[in-house]
Design a protein around this motif. Sequence first.
Motif, PDB file in Angstrom:
ATOM      1  N   TYR A 150      40.183  48.717  33.966  1.00 17.75           N
ATOM      2  CA  TYR A 150      39.651  48.409  35.380  1.00 17.75           C
ATOM      3  C   TYR A 150      40.839  48.712  36.305  1.00 17.75           C
ATOM      4  O   TYR A 150      42.035  48.688  35.839  1.00 17.75           O
ATOM      5  N   PRO A 151      40.458  49.247  37.567  1.00 19.50           N
ATOM      6  CA  PRO A 151      39.049  49.439  37.822  1.00 19.50           C
ATOM      7  C   PRO A 151      38.277  50.736  37.174  1.00 19.50           C
ATOM      8  O   PRO A 151      39.266  51.848  36.834  1.00 19.50           O
ATOM      9  N   LYS A 161      29.056  45.025  37.852  1.00 22.08           N
ATOM     10  CA  LYS A 161      30.051  44.290  38.512  1.00 22.08           C
ATOM     11  C   LYS A 161      29.446  43.401  39.588  1.00 22.08           C
ATOM     12  O   LYS A 161      28.386  43.916  40.223  1.00 22.08           O
ATOM     13  N   TYR A 184      34.430  41.060  37.160  1.00 22.74           N
ATOM     14  CA  TYR A 184      35.696  41.611  36.703  1.00 22.74           C
ATOM     15  C   TYR A 184      36.899  41.472  37.405  1.00 22.74           C
ATOM     16  O   TYR A 184      37.806  41.454  36.695  1.00 22.74           O
TER      17      TYR A 184
END
Length: 237
Positions: A94-95, A236, A44
């Motif tokens: 994200y995050p 992730k 990611y």
Amino acid sequence: MKKHHIILVIILVSIKGFSQDVNGFFVKADAFFNSYVNDGKVAYSKIQNNQSGLNELMKMAETVSVSKEDAEVYQAFWINAYNLSVIKGIIDNYPTNSPLDNAGFFDKTTYRLAGKNITLNDIEHKLLRAQFNDARFHFVLVCGAVGCPPLINKAYMPNTLDAQMETQTKKAINGNFIRVNTKKKRVQASQIMEWYKADFTMDGTTEINFINQYRTEKLEGKYKLSYFQYDWRINKQ
């Protein structure tokens, strides 16, 4: 273009009725998953730093045209579109530690796909599960969490879809999806099997029968089935 992707183009173009927009989507999706997925985990951070490939794919998916009558193309498109939309949803937040940390991740956030404004739940429950009686969808639709069956590093393709779904189901059933204690005759399964019990007990079968259909080491005798807690942490790298 890599040799792998040239071969994919040739195969896809040769499929009768295969539209050019879907063709391009599958080839680009295959390259994307190959670049950012490894051992079921998604990079990611790398995607966030360079979102052009993901955004291009999502843009391509807006105008793709698929029909249920061409079931393999239809299913392959929506499986890939689901998995890409999950990644898009995570990148947009994200995050993040979990898809569940983002309100409406599955049932409120919409994506423009194949001419529809649609949620992740709509793809899974209305376009796939409601149209095709196939429990194997649960092993190829990846919700972005560790508890999901692993995401593969390639696209699902119409001409290989059945084999890919079969492979992923076998991997899950012989992997982390179930935990077996042969001495005590107990088996624990992912909560997916609890949440979607009807999918795994179609045509009068049982969850144990479904497991034995794909498990190398069969569960012989009477096993007691329970479920272990789902791991919603993000998948992730």
